[in-house]
Design a protein around this motif. Structure first.
Motif, PDB file in Angstrom:
ATOM      1  N   VAL A   8       0.840  -1.197   0.000  1.00 15.43           N
ATOM      2  CA  VAL A   8       0.000   0.000   0.000  1.00 15.43           C
ATOM      3  C   VAL A   8       0.880   1.254   0.000  1.00 15.43           C
ATOM      4  N   GLN A   9       1.922   1.243   0.834  1.00 13.97           N
ATOM      5  CA  GLN A   9       2.818   2.394   0.902  1.00 13.97           C
ATOM      6  C   GLN A   9       3.619   2.562  -0.387  1.00 13.97           C
ATOM      7  N   LEU A  10       3.987   1.414  -0.993  1.00 14.59           N
ATOM      8  CA  LEU A  10       4.772   1.467  -2.227  1.00 14.59           C
ATOM      9  C   LEU A  10       3.984   2.143  -3.347  1.00 14.59           C
ATOM     10  N   VAL A  11       2.699   1.808  -3.470  1.00 14.49           N
ATOM     11  CA  VAL A  11       1.867   2.447  -4.485  1.00 14.49           C
ATOM     12  C   VAL A  11       1.708   3.929  -4.185  1.00 14.49           C
ATOM     13  N   ARG A  12       1.548   4.257  -2.920  1.00 17.18           N
ATOM     14  CA  ARG A  12       1.427   5.666  -2.541  1.00 17.18           C
ATOM     15  C   ARG A  12       2.701   6.432  -2.904  1.00 17.18           C
ATOM     16  N   ASP A  13       3.860   5.792  -2.688  1.00 17.60           N
ATOM     17  CA  ASP A  13       5.133   6.446  -2.983  1.00 17.60           C
ATOM     18  C   ASP A  13       5.361   6.596  -4.484  1.00 17.60           C
ATOM     19  N   ARG A  14       4.988   5.568  -5.256  1.00 16.81           N
ATOM     20  CA  ARG A  14       5.303   5.552  -6.691  1.00 16.81           C
ATOM     21  C   ARG A  14       4.253   6.273  -7.536  1.00 16.81           C
ATOM     22  N   ILE A  15       2.986   6.134  -7.168  1.00 17.30           N
ATOM     23  CA  ILE A  15       1.909   6.717  -7.979  1.00 17.30           C
ATOM     24  C   ILE A  15       1.298   7.936  -7.293  1.00 17.30           C
ATOM     25  N   GLY A  16       1.203   7.874  -5.967  1.00 17.21           N
ATOM     26  CA  GLY A  16       0.650   8.988  -5.217  1.00 17.21           C
ATOM     27  C   GLY A  16      -0.625   8.605  -4.507  1.00 17.21           C
ATOM     28  N   ALA A  17      -1.023   9.484  -3.599  1.00 17.13           N
ATOM     29  CA  ALA A  17      -2.239   9.223  -2.839  1.00 17.13           C
ATOM     30  C   ALA A  17      -3.464   9.172  -3.726  1.00 17.13           C
ATOM     31  N   VAL A  18      -3.376   9.774  -4.914  1.00 21.82           N
ATOM     32  CA  VAL A  18      -4.504   9.781  -5.828  1.00 21.82           C
ATOM     33  C   VAL A  18      -4.935   8.367  -6.215  1.00 21.82           C
ATOM     34  N   ALA A  19      -4.002   7.419  -6.160  1.00 23.77           N
ATOM     35  CA  ALA A  19      -4.339   6.038  -6.530  1.00 23.77           C
ATOM     36  C   ALA A  19      -5.353   5.429  -5.581  1.00 23.77           C
ATOM     37  N   SER A  20      -5.344   5.876  -4.310  1.00 25.08           N
ATOM     38  CA  SER A  20      -6.313   5.390  -3.317  1.00 25.08           C
ATOM     39  C   SER A  20      -6.286   3.881  -3.140  1.00 25.08           C
ATOM     40  N   LEU A  21      -5.128   3.259  -3.379  1.00 23.45           N
ATOM     41  CA  LEU A  21      -5.030   1.820  -3.148  1.00 23.45           C
ATOM     42  C   LEU A  21      -4.719   1.600  -1.668  1.00 23.45           C
ATOM     43  N   LYS A  22      -5.743   1.246  -0.922  1.00 26.76           N
ATOM     44  CA  LYS A  22      -5.591   1.070   0.516  1.00 26.76           C
ATOM     45  C   LYS A  22      -5.822  -0.361   0.954  1.00 26.76           C
ATOM     46  N   ASP A  23      -6.188  -1.218   0.007  1.00 27.66           N
ATOM     47  CA  ASP A  23      -6.540  -2.594   0.366  1.00 27.66           C
ATOM     48  C   ASP A  23      -5.807  -3.557  -0.557  1.00 27.66           C
ATOM     49  N   VAL A  24      -4.814  -4.254  -0.024  1.00 30.87           N
ATOM     50  CA  VAL A  24      -4.089  -5.282  -0.760  1.00 30.87           C
ATOM     51  C   VAL A  24      -4.185  -6.571   0.045  1.00 30.87           C
ATOM     52  N   ALA A  25      -4.566  -7.644  -0.590  1.00 32.97           N
ATOM     53  CA  ALA A  25      -4.725  -8.925   0.089  1.00 32.97           C
ATOM     54  C   ALA A  25      -3.748  -9.951  -0.465  1.00 32.97           C
ATOM     55  N   VAL A  26      -3.077 -10.665   0.427  1.00 36.63           N
ATOM     56  CA  VAL A  26      -2.242 -11.801   0.030  1.00 36.63           C
ATOM     57  C   VAL A  26      -3.146 -13.018  -0.121  1.00 36.63           C
ATOM     58  N   VAL A  27      -3.100 -13.661  -1.286  1.00 36.06           N
ATOM     59  CA  VAL A  27      -3.936 -14.825  -1.552  1.00 36.06           C
ATOM     60  C   VAL A  27      -3.060 -15.984  -2.021  1.00 36.06           C
ATOM     61  N   ALA A  28      -3.620 -17.183  -1.965  1.00 40.28           N
ATOM     62  CA  ALA A  28      -2.845 -18.375  -2.345  1.00 40.28           C
ATOM     63  C   ALA A  28      -2.677 -18.472  -3.852  1.00 40.28           C
ATOM     64  N   ALA A  29      -3.679 -18.004  -4.612  1.00 35.66           N
ATOM     65  CA  ALA A  29      -3.630 -18.114  -6.068  1.00 35.66           C
ATOM     66  C   ALA A  29      -4.591 -17.115  -6.671  1.00 35.66           C
ATOM     67  N   LEU A  30      -4.359 -16.786  -7.933  1.00 30.16           N
ATOM     68  CA  LEU A  30      -5.262 -15.915  -8.676  1.00 30.16           C
ATOM     69  C   LEU A  30      -6.029 -16.753  -9.690  1.00 30.16           C
ATOM     70  N   PRO A  31      -7.311 -16.506  -9.860  1.00 29.66           N
ATOM     71  CA  PRO A  31      -8.079 -17.276 -10.850  1.00 29.66           C
ATOM     72  C   PRO A  31      -7.602 -16.961 -12.256  1.00 29.66           C
ATOM     73  N   LYS A  32      -7.448 -18.002 -13.078  1.00 32.82           N
ATOM     74  CA  LYS A  32      -6.881 -17.832 -14.413  1.00 32.82           C
ATOM     75  C   LYS A  32      -7.659 -18.643 -15.436  1.00 32.82           C
ATOM     76  N   THR A  33      -7.516 -18.230 -16.685  1.00 34.61           N
ATOM     77  CA  THR A  33      -8.023 -19.032 -17.785  1.00 34.61           C
ATOM     78  C   THR A  33      -7.078 -20.191 -18.020  1.00 34.61           C
ATOM     79  N   ARG A  34      -7.476 -21.114 -18.902  1.00 36.12           N
ATOM     80  CA  ARG A  34      -6.622 -22.250 -19.227  1.00 36.12           C
ATOM     81  C   ARG A  34      -5.297 -21.809 -19.841  1.00 36.12           C
ATOM     82  N   SER A  35      -5.304 -20.658 -20.515  1.00 37.96           N
ATOM     83  CA  SER A  35      -4.070 -20.187 -21.145  1.00 37.96           C
ATOM     84  C   SER A  35      -3.197 -19.401 -20.186  1.00 37.96           C
ATOM     85  N   GLY A  36      -3.628 -19.265 -18.916  1.00 42.42           N
ATOM     86  CA  GLY A  36      -2.785 -18.627 -17.922  1.00 42.42           C
ATOM     87  C   GLY A  36      -3.063 -17.160 -17.695  1.00 42.42           C
TER      88      GLY A  36
END
Length: 631
Positions: A559-587
């Motif tokens: 969250v802090q990294l996005v604030r530092d690189r893009i700025g507070a305007v990005a408003s990214l305040k919620d990042v979740a660590v997950v086991a996997a991301l859903p994908k299509t068969r092609s990845g």
């Protein structure tokens, strides 16, 4: 050799002469006297008075030139422990024999054949056999659910379906025959026969429509090449989609053969006798173009790999293949390298193999994040070439052309538009944007040879889907910008641009920041509806193996990294660590499905994706209490 600038200028100032010169790289039964036919614009046609056979150009002409003993196709399957090599003469004979099977079943010029097969040599044989007799193949990714297959059968209306008893994913056997049987029952159109390759891992019970592959080949009379018009369709390839009828992208014979043959030398720097390993699937456009057709049109050796980059037996399989077959050019998706990097972050497995022949690594299929680019570059010490193209285009739009002039790399950019592709960036009103400003990436018509001329039996949808947004331009559906040096930056689908309190922000730009964190293996950022700001971004990350930090610590750092690189305007305040991301068969990461679930929309999840995978990956969204004003 002429510079990139000189080659590109000629392709735009004299496209007729440029592409007629390129057409001399293949054999014609009737050589074309003109390149472009604009009479029915926007339905442009290339080499309208030419006649040829694509299978002859891929196989027979190399045998006729005295190179029949050269390796054409290498099959490597760690999941079955099988390895086979076919010379050009052997592959030609196998293709001619199976073409005879199709002819015996009544298949002729213009008839369609659906190919529903795993990554086995017979899939390549079936495709080329169709091309040999002038039939139109439509390859459906093996393992697609019965409904998806049935929809494609109804749209293509094939005379014959070619399939196998099963596919293999990791250690799991996936029976194809029951899926095929269900699809035939679901479909309104009924094929006249189904040719089935029996694999020892699963022997299927034959049905009333079924023809055994091996038995039919033994009795078949080899079929000769049939000359067809350059404008005749070679294949139909359906784009994947979560809703609605899939679009059947049509590929013509002449334009495709010319463009692919040209691209092998100009882009990938691969010539006769050299080895190209494209780690994809023949069910996707990358497999069509750079496993099957382009390497064989160029007289190269192509590697057909059945397996995944990690897991069978380890994450060193790509390196093993590169060493064993002397691979010069490796082409795969960034997802594959992120998977390898996650398991082997220090690259120790790569150092166990002799990669002296490996000259280039090409990556495409999704945006190449700078972190993966730098990791691969430092590990291999060779050019890592990001390039960008689509199912619709058939070959790259933007790339670093290794066979013309290698440009200095800018991480995050696939480099320059290739000759023939007039790439522009437009604002919503259709006006060009300034250098560095994001907009819709479009291509000025006509597109070069090899791109789709239309959709199968649906000219109106072709215009509505691709040509109606901006008059005179093909809409790629991707957004990005071109910098002051002419480098194209593709930041993601235009529907991945979110509006946060009146600020248009690219989720791709945020993903780039998240991916730069040393603990992150892969990530996705989606926009979630918010009554106050319109939308707010939410991030999901998968961590590399062996990360010692607590997930909450990493989340806060991101969250802090996005604030530092893009700025507070990005408003990214919620990042979740997950086991996997859903994908299509092609990845590809299913960002659209993730957005739909996060917004509470009633959008179906594709049946090719395990629902549990989606739900597990999105559990942080589904279980936490929404903030004030959030849906």
């Amino acid at each position: 050799m002429p510079s990139y600038e000189e080659v590109f200028r000629r392709s735009t100032e004299d496209p007729e002469g440029f592409w007629l010169d390129a057409a001399r790289g293949i054999d014609w039964d009737v050589a074309p006297t003109r390149a472009l036919d604009p009479a029915r614009a926007p339905f442009y046609r290339w080499f309208p008075d030419g006649e040829l056979n694509v299978c002859h150009n891929a196989l027979d002409r190399h045998v006729d030139a005295g190179r029949g003993a050269q390796d054409a196709l290498v099959y490597d399957s760690p999941v079955t422990g099988s390895r086979r090599t076919y010379s050009y003469a052997e592959l030609r004979d196998r293709v001619a024999a199976f073409a005879g099977v199709l002819v015996g079943l009544g298949v002729g010029r213009g008839d369609r054949v659906v190919v529903y097969m795993p990554m086995v040599p017979e899939a390549v044989v079936a495709m080329l056999a169709c091309a040999r007799i002038g039939a139109v193949h439509s390859v459906v990714f093996g393992g697609f659910a019965a409904n998806e297959l049935a929809v494609r059968i109804d749209d293509a209306r094939p005379k014959v379906v070619v399939s196998a008893s099963c596919g293999i994913e990791g250690k799991r056997v996936v029976p194809y025959k029951p899926l095929l049987d269900s699809a035939v029952e679901l479909a309104e159109h009924r094929p006249e026969a189904c040719v089935v390759l029996q694999r020892p891992e699963y022997v299927a019970e034959p049905g009333p429509l079924d023809v055994d592959w091996e038995a039919a080949v033994r009795e078949a009379e080899p079929a000769p090449c049939v000359s067809v018009a350059a404008t005749d369709p070679l294949y139909i390839l359906y784009t994947s989609g979560t809703t609605g009828k899939p679009k059947g992208v049509v590929r013509d014979c002449g334009g495709y053969a010319v463009a692919l043959r040209w691209s092998m030398e100009a882009v990938y720097d691969v010539g006769p006798g050299e080895v190209m390993f494209t780690a994809s699937d023949v069910g996707w456009v990358v497999g069509h173009s750079y496993i099957v057709y382009a390497p064989l049109l160029a007289g190269a050796t192509t590697v057909l790999y059945e397996g995944k980059p990690v897991g069978t037996p380890d994450a060193g399989q790509f390196w093993r293949v590169a060493q064993e077959y002397g691979v010069k050019t490796l082409f795969t998706a960034p997802t594959a390298f992120r998977a390898i990097k996650k398991v082997d972050p220090e690259g120790e497995l790569a150092r166990q193999y002799d990669l002296g022949a490996l000259t280039y690594l090409f990556l495409a299929g999704e945006r190449l994040d700078p972190e993966t680019y730098h990791w691969a570059s430092e590990l291999l010490g060779i050019p890592v070439v990001d390039h960008w193209w689509q199912t619709e285009t058939g070959w790259p739009i933007v790339a670093n052309p290794m066979g013309i002039e290698a440009a200095p790399v800018k991480a995050g950019s696939p480099t320059w538009p290739l000759p023939g592709w007039d790439v522009r960036v437009l604002d919503p009103a259709g006006k060009p944007v300034a250098a560095g400003e994001d907009g819709a990436i479009v291509v000025k018509l006509p597109m070069p040879p090899g791109a789709l001329p239309t959709l199968w039996n649906d000219d109106d949808r072709f215009v509505a889907s691709y040509l109606s947004a901006y008059d005179g331009f093909y809409l790629t559906g991707d957004g990005g910008h071109v910098d002051e040096d002419g480098y194209v930056f593709v930041m993601g689908r235009t529907d991945d641009v979110i509006n946060v309190a009146g600020h248009r922000l690219s989720t791709g730009g945020m993903e780039e920041v998240l991916a730069a964190h040393p603990d992150v293996a892969e990530c996705a950022v989606i926009g979630v509806a918010d009554s106050l700001k319109g939308q707010v971004p939410r991030g999901f990350v998968v961590l590399k193996a062996g990360v010692a930090s607590e997930p909450a610590v990493v989340e806060a750092e991101l969250v802090q990294l996005v604030r530092d690189r893009i700025g507070a305007v990005a408003s990214l305040k919620d990042v979740a660590v997950v086991a996997a991301l859903p994908k299509t068969r092609s990845g590809k990461i299913l960002r659209r499905t993730m957005r739909g679930i996060a917004d509470g929309l009633d959008e179906p999840v594709p049946s090719t994706v395990d629902d549990a995978t989606v739900l597990d990956a999105l559990r942080p969204v589904l279980t936490r209490r929404p903030s004030a004003g959030e849906k």
